[in-house]
Enzyme design. Structure first.
Site: not given
Ligand code: NAD
Length: 319
Positions: A56, A119
């Site tokens: 992110y 992830h």
């Protein structure tokens, strides 16, 4: 605020969890100081679960969250991830995930992570994730660097397959698969979650902002038709003096087996809106009407990750 055990772990996350991807500017530029205020406001109002990732804002969300958590670290459950570093940048090797964890610990100003997750496993080779990535993460657990291990992703069958193959994992995070636009998490994943008592985390109750007046960001992977129909539902809610995003958050929060629902937030105002959604009763008549509007595009699944890891029936999306 209620706190629910996360599977077999000793963690008890708040029903409403803080998704920190907007702090990394994933949904447009956000202000750093406002983000810090959002984190503090959330903690003051009982939110104890914070989800972030190196991906992110390529480290920005972790840096901002780490700064905000100075002095608050022992009051929160901190979850981050390894394996994804960019839109098309993945490395699930043992060597790289160890380096990644070390960097996350620095950015987050902490000596341990409560939950470390792989992830977006669909972008990797399942055999590598099963035989290299997850064993290395279980070693991190033994070393005291992390407390629990999880996997995240969009397609449900690959989450199920990996969770079945490595029963020592603790948590599964599914996103965009249980909300007003898609409820298939219940059919594909939930039976295994219940059977193994894995912790279940549901992310993106707004379908990554689609279920709001603002609508989907440009990069949203769903086919354009899904957003068109959803905007009709948003307009209907406005006509009724109601809010589609509030209804969407309320719908997701009702799930009985999800320990925490992660909503992306970057300001105290958004935290307040979602706390209000949590505390107000859901309007069941509005829910029925909105479900009828969304029915033509319900459970539209897009392609994500390696071809062999896609769910059956996945369609080419927008991105
Ligand atoms: P989301 O569905 O929570 O939507 C976030 C967007 O909606 C942001 O633009 C936010 O500003 C806006 N928003 C939030 N509350 C609102 C409200 N009440 N009214 C109107 N707009 C509102 O999508 P998300 O952020 O992608 O998902 C939540 C979190 O879950 C992420 O931040 C991330 O931490 C996590 N997540 C993890 C994965 C993964 O691990 N693979 C995938 C998706 C999400």
């Amino acid at each position: 605020m209620n706190y629910t055990p996360l599977g077999n772990t000793n963690l008890r996350p708040s029903t409403l969890g803080f998704g920190a991807s907007p702090l990394g500017n994933e949904f447009g530029t956000t202000d750093a100081a406002t983000g810090v205020k959002a984190v503090h406001h959330a903690i003051e109002h009982g939110i104890n679960y914070f989800d972030v990732a190196p991906y992110y804002g390529t480290g920005l969300a972790e840096e901002r969250l780490g700064n905000a958590l100075k002095g608050y670290r022992d009051r929160v459950i901190l979850a981050t991830k390894v394996g994804r570093y960019g839109k098309n940048n993945f490395d699930f090797s043992a060597k790289r995930i160890r380096q990644s964890l070390e960097l996350s610990l620095k950015r987050l100003h902490t000596d341990h992570i409560d939950l470390l997750q792989v992830h977006d496993i669909e972008f990797g080779d399942a055999e590598q994730i099963i035989h290299e990535t997850l064993p290395e993460m279980l070693a991190f657990k033994q070393e005291g660097l992390i407390n629990f291990v999880g996997i995240t992703g969009y397609p449900l069958h690959i989450l199920k397959r990996v969770a079945q193959a490595v029963p020592d994992i603790d948590v599964v995070l599914s996103y965009c698969r249980y909300n007003l636009l898609d409820t298939s998490m219940n059919d594909v994943l939930l039976p295994l979650i219940k059977a193994n008592n894995y912790g279940l985390i549901n992310a993106s109750p707004l379908h990554m902002r689609m279920l709001s007046n603002e609508g989907a960001p440009d990069w949203h992977p769903a086919p354009a038709k899904v957003n068109e129909v959803t905007q009709k539902a948003a307009a209907y809610c406005r006509e009724q003096g109601a809010s589609l995003s509030k209804l969407a958050v309320q719908f997701a929060l009702q799930h009985p087996n999800v320990a925490t629902t992660l909503v992306g937030m970057s300001s105290p105002e958004l935290v307040d809106l979602n706390l209000q959604a949590l505390n107000d009763p859901i309007d069941t008549e509005l829910l029925k009407a909105v479900q009828t509007i969304l029915a033509p595009v319900k459970n539209t699944v897009w392609i994500s990750g390696q071809p062999e890891n896609n769910d059956p029936g996945a369609v080419v999306g927008n991105a």
